[in-house]
Scaffold this active site. Structure first.
Site, PDB file in Angstrom:
ATOM      1  N   GLY A  19       0.070  17.701  17.865  1.00 50.08           N
ATOM      2  CA  GLY A  19      -0.191  16.305  17.556  1.00 50.08           C
ATOM      3  C   GLY A  19      -0.246  15.997  16.077  1.00 50.08           C
ATOM      4  O   GLY A  19      -0.284  14.827  15.684  1.00 50.08           O
ATOM      5  N   GLY A  20      -0.279  17.035  15.220  1.00 50.10           N
ATOM      6  CA  GLY A  20      -0.350  16.796  13.786  1.00 50.10           C
ATOM      7  C   GLY A  20      -1.605  16.065  13.379  1.00 50.10           C
ATOM      8  O   GLY A  20      -1.608  15.217  12.493  1.00 50.10           O
ATOM      9  N   TYR A  23      -5.265  16.509   9.024  1.00 52.31           N
ATOM     10  CA  TYR A  23      -4.900  16.265   7.634  1.00 52.31           C
ATOM     11  C   TYR A  23      -5.554  17.321   6.754  1.00 52.31           C
ATOM     12  O   TYR A  23      -6.764  17.562   6.837  1.00 52.31           O
ATOM     13  CB  TYR A  23      -5.364  14.865   7.205  1.00 52.31           C
ATOM     14  CG  TYR A  23      -4.991  14.491   5.795  1.00 52.31           C
ATOM     15  CD1 TYR A  23      -3.653  14.335   5.427  1.00 52.31           C
ATOM     16  CD2 TYR A  23      -5.969  14.294   4.825  1.00 52.31           C
ATOM     17  CE1 TYR A  23      -3.302  13.984   4.137  1.00 52.31           C
ATOM     18  CE2 TYR A  23      -5.630  13.940   3.528  1.00 52.31           C
ATOM     19  CZ  TYR A  23      -4.297  13.792   3.184  1.00 52.31           C
ATOM     20  OH  TYR A  23      -3.959  13.456   1.891  1.00 52.31           O
ATOM     21  N   GLY A  24      -4.752  17.975   5.934  1.00 55.07           N
ATOM     22  CA  GLY A  24      -5.254  19.071   5.108  1.00 55.07           C
ATOM     23  C   GLY A  24      -4.858  20.427   5.634  1.00 55.07           C
ATOM     24  O   GLY A  24      -4.987  21.428   4.941  1.00 55.07           O
ATOM     25  N   ALA A  27       0.164  23.608   8.354  1.00 55.19           N
ATOM     26  CA  ALA A  27       0.930  23.940   9.555  1.00 55.19           C
ATOM     27  C   ALA A  27       0.820  22.847  10.605  1.00 55.19           C
ATOM     28  O   ALA A  27       1.801  22.489  11.265  1.00 55.19           O
ATOM     29  CB  ALA A  27       0.453  25.277  10.117  1.00 55.19           C
ATOM     30  N   SER A  28      -0.382  22.306  10.781  1.00 55.82           N
ATOM     31  CA  SER A  28      -0.585  21.245  11.765  1.00 55.82           C
ATOM     32  C   SER A  28       0.282  20.037  11.450  1.00 55.82           C
ATOM     33  O   SER A  28       0.930  19.475  12.333  1.00 55.82           O
ATOM     34  CB  SER A  28      -2.065  20.847  11.795  1.00 55.82           C
ATOM     35  OG  SER A  28      -2.263  19.687  12.579  1.00 55.82           O
ATOM     36  N   ARG A 138     -11.789  16.749  16.925  1.00 56.36           N
ATOM     37  CA  ARG A 138     -12.667  17.911  17.030  1.00 56.36           C
ATOM     38  C   ARG A 138     -14.134  17.505  17.184  1.00 56.36           C
ATOM     39  O   ARG A 138     -14.935  18.252  17.744  1.00 56.36           O
ATOM     40  CB  ARG A 138     -12.492  18.833  15.829  1.00 56.36           C
ATOM     41  CG  ARG A 138     -11.055  19.343  15.659  1.00 56.36           C
ATOM     42  CD  ARG A 138     -10.979  20.804  15.351  1.00 56.36           C
ATOM     43  NE  ARG A 138     -11.553  21.644  16.376  1.00 56.36           N
ATOM     44  CZ  ARG A 138     -11.605  22.974  16.305  1.00 56.36           C
ATOM     45  NH1 ARG A 138     -11.118  23.593  15.238  1.00 56.36           N
ATOM     46  NH2 ARG A 138     -12.151  23.683  17.273  1.00 56.36           N
ATOM     47  N   GLU A 174     -18.383  22.954  10.031  1.00 59.99           N
ATOM     48  CA  GLU A 174     -17.179  23.502  10.661  1.00 59.99           C
ATOM     49  C   GLU A 174     -17.416  24.884  11.271  1.00 59.99           C
ATOM     50  O   GLU A 174     -16.463  25.605  11.579  1.00 59.99           O
ATOM     51  CB  GLU A 174     -16.049  23.550   9.642  1.00 59.99           C
ATOM     52  CG  GLU A 174     -15.677  22.191   9.084  1.00 59.99           C
ATOM     53  CD  GLU A 174     -14.810  21.360  10.019  1.00 59.99           C
ATOM     54  OE1 GLU A 174     -13.829  21.884  10.558  1.00 59.99           O
ATOM     55  OE2 GLU A 174     -15.129  20.163  10.212  1.00 59.99           O
ATOM     56  N   ARG A 214     -14.457  19.886   4.200  1.00 59.31           N
ATOM     57  CA  ARG A 214     -15.047  19.637   5.514  1.00 59.31           C
ATOM     58  C   ARG A 214     -16.482  20.138   5.658  1.00 59.31           C
ATOM     59  O   ARG A 214     -17.237  19.624   6.478  1.00 59.31           O
ATOM     60  CB  ARG A 214     -14.172  20.274   6.596  1.00 59.31           C
ATOM     61  CG  ARG A 214     -12.724  19.797   6.561  1.00 59.31           C
ATOM     62  CD  ARG A 214     -11.938  20.363   7.718  1.00 59.31           C
ATOM     63  NE  ARG A 214     -10.518  20.025   7.624  1.00 59.31           N
ATOM     64  CZ  ARG A 214      -9.628  20.283   8.569  1.00 59.31           C
ATOM     65  NH1 ARG A 214     -10.012  20.887   9.682  1.00 59.31           N
ATOM     66  NH2 ARG A 214      -8.362  19.962   8.415  1.00 59.31           N
ATOM     67  N   HIS A 250     -10.401  25.628   5.392  1.00 59.69           N
ATOM     68  CA  HIS A 250     -11.600  26.411   5.702  1.00 59.69           C
ATOM     69  C   HIS A 250     -11.604  27.668   4.842  1.00 59.69           C
ATOM     70  O   HIS A 250     -10.545  28.161   4.432  1.00 59.69           O
ATOM     71  CB  HIS A 250     -11.625  26.846   7.178  1.00 59.69           C
ATOM     72  CG  HIS A 250     -11.860  25.740   8.141  1.00 59.69           C
ATOM     73  ND1 HIS A 250     -11.190  25.647   9.346  1.00 59.69           N
ATOM     74  CD2 HIS A 250     -12.698  24.678   8.107  1.00 59.69           C
ATOM     75  CE1 HIS A 250     -11.602  24.581  10.001  1.00 59.69           C
ATOM     76  NE2 HIS A 250     -12.508  23.976   9.268  1.00 59.69           N
ATOM     77  N   CYS A 371      -9.023  32.243  13.397  1.00 59.08           N
ATOM     78  CA  CYS A 371      -9.394  30.962  14.001  1.00 59.08           C
ATOM     79  C   CYS A 371      -9.708  31.109  15.483  1.00 59.08           C
ATOM     80  O   CYS A 371     -10.535  30.386  16.028  1.00 59.08           O
ATOM     81  CB  CYS A 371      -8.263  29.951  13.835  1.00 59.08           C
ATOM     82  SG  CYS A 371      -8.064  29.282  12.176  1.00 59.08           S
TER      83      CYS A 371
END
EC number: 3.5.3.23
Length: 448
Positions: A19-20, A23-24, A27-28, A138, A174, A214, A250, A371
């Protein structure tokens, strides 16, 4: 009494999609809108769990979330039957539907922060579910996360659970993605290392300019208080805001630690020398010998680290005292990173071996080996008190792979998220999963 670091890996959910949303996370964002393969993603994750189990490491599994999150859509004003809620959201606010379908709970390094009993004031293992307040998709996870963790670690004699911190920017949390523990032995007192990106109230700390930081200092301090940690057993360090702006969202994208060892990039932190000295001194106070491995920017750039996820790896202790590094295939594909790893393992140092895993489905969405796992240090008595249904065994691996083959789609695009049948498929699968893992009723559709 023996003690262990148990890796509880997140089981990829049936709605795994690109879904992209983050932000940040380079890869996403770069793979946004591509078609995903949920079945392949789940099987890749299970293959890693099985491999670590067969190597002799203690391995567990953490269940995914119910998606799409219809209750979250209802809170945003969509009404009617579940099917009508999904159809209306798809028509009127597709980004909200995509967010409600995110399978990001697979990255359980963000599920919670965990402090072992050797560090806490009451001698129990403490869990604080992360509020993940920075990203909407999230931020809706922690209620189910808390129920799942409660079902896994239910014995109140050994385990304590805390609710997520207030869902406001000042306490952005996080979880273990910004938390590492150093110790001589897992069952002995150690030093808990909290890394933050910014301070909510103290303007002396610089902040990144492009991407959000974050984790706040105040959130890390609150978790340490909740867990009853001693001041002499805690070190706080600030992440370099310049690397956050390069996609290091992260700390576990730029550093990884285990036992007495910190493996980190030269540009990972601010005031690095002071931080290392504090870690060394505090670990020495509890009988440990802190050691660090710095990867110079001349060998591996921050961009290389982000694209390969070199540091989003698992650093595992072996019986002979050496360490094993679990990395994604992307490290092998990056010439500079692979050259560095070859030189590292041939030097006779602490990290003696690198094992490569295919985690492409997760990696394309911004999550590597680190992760995918939540580390929980447990002594023998505590391990025996864990719900046995979530501890990986050969029969459980067989059951879970058959379950994935039965319930998961092998292709999922954004348009598929609008199919109400996907919700029914997900609920059917998760209802069966709770029986396999002996979790009881942990999902909203099972409770309401």
């Amino acid at each position: 009494m023996k003690s262990y670091e148990v890796n509880f890996d997140g089981l990829v959910g049936p709605t795994h999609n690109y879904g992209g949303l983050s932000y940040g996370n380079v890869a996403s964002q770069s793979n946004s809108q591509q078609s995903s393969n949920p079945k392949e993603a789940a099987l890749q994750g299970l293959a890693k769990m099985k491999a670590l189990m067969e190597m002799g490491f203690q391995q567990g599994v953490l269940a995914p979330q119910e998606r799409p999150d219809v209750a979250a859509l209802r809170r945003l004003g969509f009404s009617g039957t579940d099917a009508q809620v999904i159809e209306r959201a798809a028509k009127e606010a597709m980004p909200l539907l995509v967010a409600s379908c995110s399978a990001s709970s697979m990255w359980v390094a963000n599920a919670a922060t965990v402090s072992p009993s050797a560090d806490t004031a009451d001698g129990r293992v403490h869990f604080t579910a992360a509020n993940l307040n920075c990203k909407y998709h999230r931020s809706i996870e922690h209620p189910t996360t808390s129920r799942v963790l409660g079902a896994m670690f239910a014995d109140q004699q050994h385990f304590a659970h805390h609710a997520a911190l207030p869902a406001v920017a000042q306490f952005g949390d996080e979880g273990a993605a910004n938390h590492t523990r150093f110790c001589r032995e897992y069952g002995e007192a150690g030093v808990e290392f909290f890394v933050f990106g910014r301070s909510a109230f103290d303007t002396r700390y610089p902040a990144p300019q492009k991407y959000p930081a974050r984790q706040t200092l105040e959130a890390s301090q609150a978790v340490a208080r909740l867990h009853g940690l001693r001041d002499e057993g805690v070190v706080y360090a600030q992440q370099n805001p310049n690397v956050i702006d390069q996609g290091v969202f992260h700390n576990d994208v730029i550093a990884v630690g285990n036992g007495e060892v910190l493996f980190y990039h030269e540009d990972a932190f601010l005031e690095t020398e002071h931080m290392l000295a504090e870690l060394q001194g505090k670990l020495a106070n509890v009988g440990g010998k802190f050691q660090s491995i710095c990867v110079p920017r001349s060998a591996v750039s921050v961009d290389d680290a982000v694209r390969s996820y070199l540091f989003n790896s698992q650093l595992l202790s072996r019986p002979d005292g050496s360490m094993l590094l679990i990395v994604p295939q992307e490290c092998q594909a990056n010439e500079r990173v692979w050259a560095y790893l070859q030189s590292l393992t041939s030097s006779g140092g602490l990290i003696r071996e690198v094992k490569v895993f295919d985690l492409k489905q997760s990696m394309q969405n911004g999550g590597g080996p680190a992760c995918l796992r939540l580390r929980v240090a447990l002594n023998e008595t505590e391990l025996a008190a864990v719900n046995p249904g979530v501890i990986m065994t050969a029969p459980l691996y067989g059951s879970l792979t058959a379950w994935v083959e039965k319930h998961y789609r092998d292709r999922l695009s954004e348009s598929d998220l609008a199919d109400p049948q996907l919700l029914l498929e997900c609920r059917t699968a998760l209802d069966e999963l709770t029986q396999i893992l002996k979790l009881g009723a942990v999902y909203p559709f099972q409770i309401n």
